[in-house]
Structures are given as C-alpha cells and as structure tokens.
Write a protein that holds these residues in place. Structure first.
Motif, mmCIF file in Angstrom:
data_model
loop_
_atom_site.group_PDB
_atom_site.id
_atom_site.type_symbol
_atom_site.label_atom_id
_atom_site.label_comp_id
_atom_site.label_asym_id
_atom_site.label_seq_id
_atom_site.Cartn_x
_atom_site.Cartn_y
_atom_site.Cartn_z
ATOM 1 N N LYS A 60 0.850 -1.200 0.000
ATOM 2 C CA LYS A 60 0.000 0.000 0.000
ATOM 3 C C LYS A 60 0.885 1.250 0.000
ATOM 4 C CE LYS A 60 -2.682 3.151 2.315
ATOM 5 N NZ LYS A 60 -2.079 4.368 2.830
ATOM 6 N N LEU A 61 0.675 2.101 -1.000
ATOM 7 C CA LEU A 61 1.505 3.307 -1.096
ATOM 8 C C LEU A 61 0.721 4.471 -1.679
ATOM 9 C CD1 LEU A 61 4.429 4.588 -1.003
ATOM 10 C CD2 LEU A 61 4.611 3.925 -3.399
ATOM 11 N N ASP A 62 0.485 5.462 -0.814
ATOM 12 C CA ASP A 62 0.008 6.761 -1.290
ATOM 13 C C ASP A 62 1.258 7.619 -1.409
ATOM 14 O OD1 ASP A 62 -0.850 9.426 -1.456
ATOM 15 O OD2 ASP A 62 -2.700 8.993 -0.363
ATOM 16 N N VAL A 63 1.565 8.078 -2.617
ATOM 17 C CA VAL A 63 2.859 8.751 -2.829
ATOM 18 C C VAL A 63 2.936 10.110 -2.130
ATOM 19 C CG1 VAL A 63 3.238 7.544 -5.023
ATOM 20 C CG2 VAL A 63 2.244 9.852 -5.047
ATOM 21 N N THR A 64 1.804 10.594 -1.605
ATOM 22 C CA THR A 64 1.843 11.865 -0.871
ATOM 23 C C THR A 64 2.105 11.638 0.624
ATOM 24 O OG1 THR A 64 -0.526 11.920 -0.348
ATOM 25 C CG2 THR A 64 0.143 12.858 -2.478
ATOM 26 N N GLN A 65 2.220 10.371 1.033
ATOM 27 C CA GLN A 65 2.355 10.063 2.465
ATOM 28 C C GLN A 65 3.765 9.579 2.806
ATOM 29 O OE1 GLN A 65 -0.135 10.761 4.646
ATOM 30 N NE2 GLN A 65 -1.094 11.590 2.796
ATOM 31 N N PRO A 66 4.578 10.459 3.415
ATOM 32 C CA PRO A 66 5.951 10.067 3.752
ATOM 33 C C PRO A 66 6.013 8.785 4.598
ATOM 34 C CG PRO A 66 5.690 12.426 4.008
ATOM 35 C CD PRO A 66 4.328 11.879 3.694
ATOM 36 N N ALA A 67 5.009 8.562 5.457
ATOM 37 C CA ALA A 67 5.036 7.348 6.305
ATOM 38 C C ALA A 67 4.912 6.097 5.439
ATOM 39 C CB ALA A 67 3.909 7.399 7.334
ATOM 40 N N ASP A 68 4.091 6.157 4.378
ATOM 41 C CA ASP A 68 3.952 5.015 3.464
ATOM 42 C C ASP A 68 5.290 4.744 2.767
ATOM 43 O OD1 ASP A 68 1.269 5.008 4.074
ATOM 44 O OD2 ASP A 68 0.549 5.267 2.019
#
Ligand code: NAP
Length: 239
Positions: A60-68
């Motif tokens: 799971k990767l939302d590219v706007t989420q540094p934690a991801d």
C-alpha cells in the motif's frame, strides 16, 4: 550460480498504464511490487497478474504520504533485500477539463499545489528514500512517467497545473540522472502519448500496451543505456 531476480516498484499500479507496466515487467521475469493507495483495488490488480503465474506482491503506497514511503523502504530492506527498478507512474490531472476554464489566469494555486504533491513531490520523496538501496548494489533504473504536455519544446497553452508538474518532473529526472550517472543508476522520463485510460479518456489514440512499452524498455535498459533523457516510442525527444 543462480541469476539475480531483479525487483521493481511501480506506483499507481492498480489501473491504467501502471498496471500494464507491472504486467510487462513481470512478463520479463522481474519480481514486481505493485503499489496503490487503495489496498482493495491494488490486491485485485495483483490477483489478475498472479493468475498468470507472475511474481507480484502488493504494497500500500500513497505517494503523498511520507510514512507510506518509509514503510515501503523498510519492507524492501528487510523482506526483499534489494530494489532495482522504480517506476514513478502515479499521477493526477486536476485542472478543469474544459479548456475555457483551464487557462493561465483562472488556474488555481490550490490545484497546482495538489498536483505537485502527487506528480512531483511523490517521485522526489520516493527517489530520496529508494536510491540508496540501488547505490548499495550498483544497479538502478528509474522511469518517471512524464508527458509531452510538460515538454518546454512543445509547450502550448492551458492546463497549467498538470503541465508545470510534468516540466518539474523532467527537471527532477535530469538532476538526479546527473548525480548518479557514474553509479549504474539510469534515470529517464517517458512520454507515453495519449493513452486510453481513466485519465486519457475513451477518445485517446493509444492502447495501454503502446503507452507502457517505452516505460518498460527504460526500466530494463542495459548498463550502457541512456540516462537523463525524455523518451517517446523508444526515441529520445527534446525536453
Ligand atoms: N493517459 C494518458 O493519455 C497519459 C498521457 C501522458 C502521461 N500520462 C501519465 O501516465 C501516468 C499514468 O496515468 P494513467 O493514464 O494510467 O492514469 P489513470 O488511469 O488515471 O491512473 C492514475 C494512477 O495514479 C494513481 N494515483 C493518483 N494519486 C495517487 C497517490 N496520491 N498515490 C498513489 N497513487 C496515486 C491512481 O490511483 P487511484 O486509482 O487510487 O486514483 C491510478 O492508479 C500518469 O503519471 C499520467 O500523468 C498519461
């Protein structure tokens, strides 16, 4: 000696060009980490590819989420042990579709900011997090999925947020390519043309297979392949 199985991460791969790039890379024998911000949709896409025996995992990767992004880096380091290919494919087109509403003076700064978050800052964050894994093995291929709409050489009017985001992505590509030129990390941008996807729409002239082809080619370049270029149909075009 067993040949190394190369590992690729593709962003925004639950549909459209990203899904097709994942399929093409898996078909060449790479292990593909198919990523998407929506786990249900991503897992459905993985099922589609596993069905034909390809080696595909989901993350799971939302590219706007540094934690991801940090979680992905840790997963690659701990569970997989390497990363060879990064395809920055996830993208948004947030300008109004009606050209009369998508001019320079009516462009909204909020739209520009939201577009840059995905189309520019996402790839930058991912490259910062993942290039160190490539440096370790002295091998890397990065493809930033750009657009002819971002090329200064053919810049026209309209859709300012999208165009600016892709021009900036081109700059990011060239900048990184120069820095890692001597480390066998080849970094290029691809312009897929006008492709039939949710973004491109039904009137687009190209299939996803055609749109994905140059991206797959750049992702699997030999060591003496090009770096720091923008490519369309496997041919270098001007920025
Ligand atoms: N189609 C064309 O004619 C064309 C032409 C030139 C360039 N491109 C470029 O090609 C790339 C792929 O586009 P496409 O045509 O396949 O479009 P698409 O069908 O709209 O797919 C876009 C993908 O990006 C994902 N995405 C959006 N925001 C994200 C985020 N914050 N984190 C992770 N994923 C995110 C979407 O996920 P969700 O499903 O969750 O929204 C979707 O998987 C884009 O970079 C686009 O700019 C397309």
């Amino acid at each position: 000696m067993k040949a190394i199985q190369r590992v690729a991460v593709v962003t925004g791969a639950n549909r459209g060009i990203g899904l097709e790039v994942s399929r093409q890379l898996a078909m060449t024998g790479l292990k593909v980490i198919l990523t998407s911000r929506n786990p249900d949709q991503g897992l459905r896409a993985v099922d589609q590819l596993r069905h034909v025996q390809y080696d595909v995992d989901f993350f799971k990767l939302d590219v706007t989420q540094p934690a991801d992004i940090q979680a992905l880096r840790q997963f690659l380091e701990r569970e997989i042990g390497r990363l060879d290919v990064l395809v920055n494919n996830a993208g948004v087109f947030l300008d109004p579709r009606d050209p009369r509403k998508a001019g320079f003076l009516t462009g909204k700064i909020d739209t520009l900011e939201a577009t840059l978050e995905v189309n520019l800052k996402g790839p930058y964050r991912l490259m910062q997090a993942l290039i160190p894994l490539m440096v370790k093995h002295h091998y890397g291929r990065i493809v930033n999925v750009s657009s002819g709409m971002g090329a200064l050489s053919e810049m026209s009017s309209g859709y300012p947020a999208y165009r600016i985001s892709k021009t900036a992505l081109n700059a990011l590509t060239k900048l990184a390519a120069e820095e890692f030129r001597d480390q066998n990390i080849l970094i290029n941008a691809a312009s897929p043309g006008w492709v039939k996807t949710d973004m491109g729409g039904a009137n687009a002239t190209r299939t996803v297979e055609e749109g994905a082809d140059t991206i797959t080619w750049l992702a699997t370049l030999p060591d003496d392949g090009p770096t720091g270029g923008l490519f369309h149909d496997r041919t270098r075009i001007s920025w």
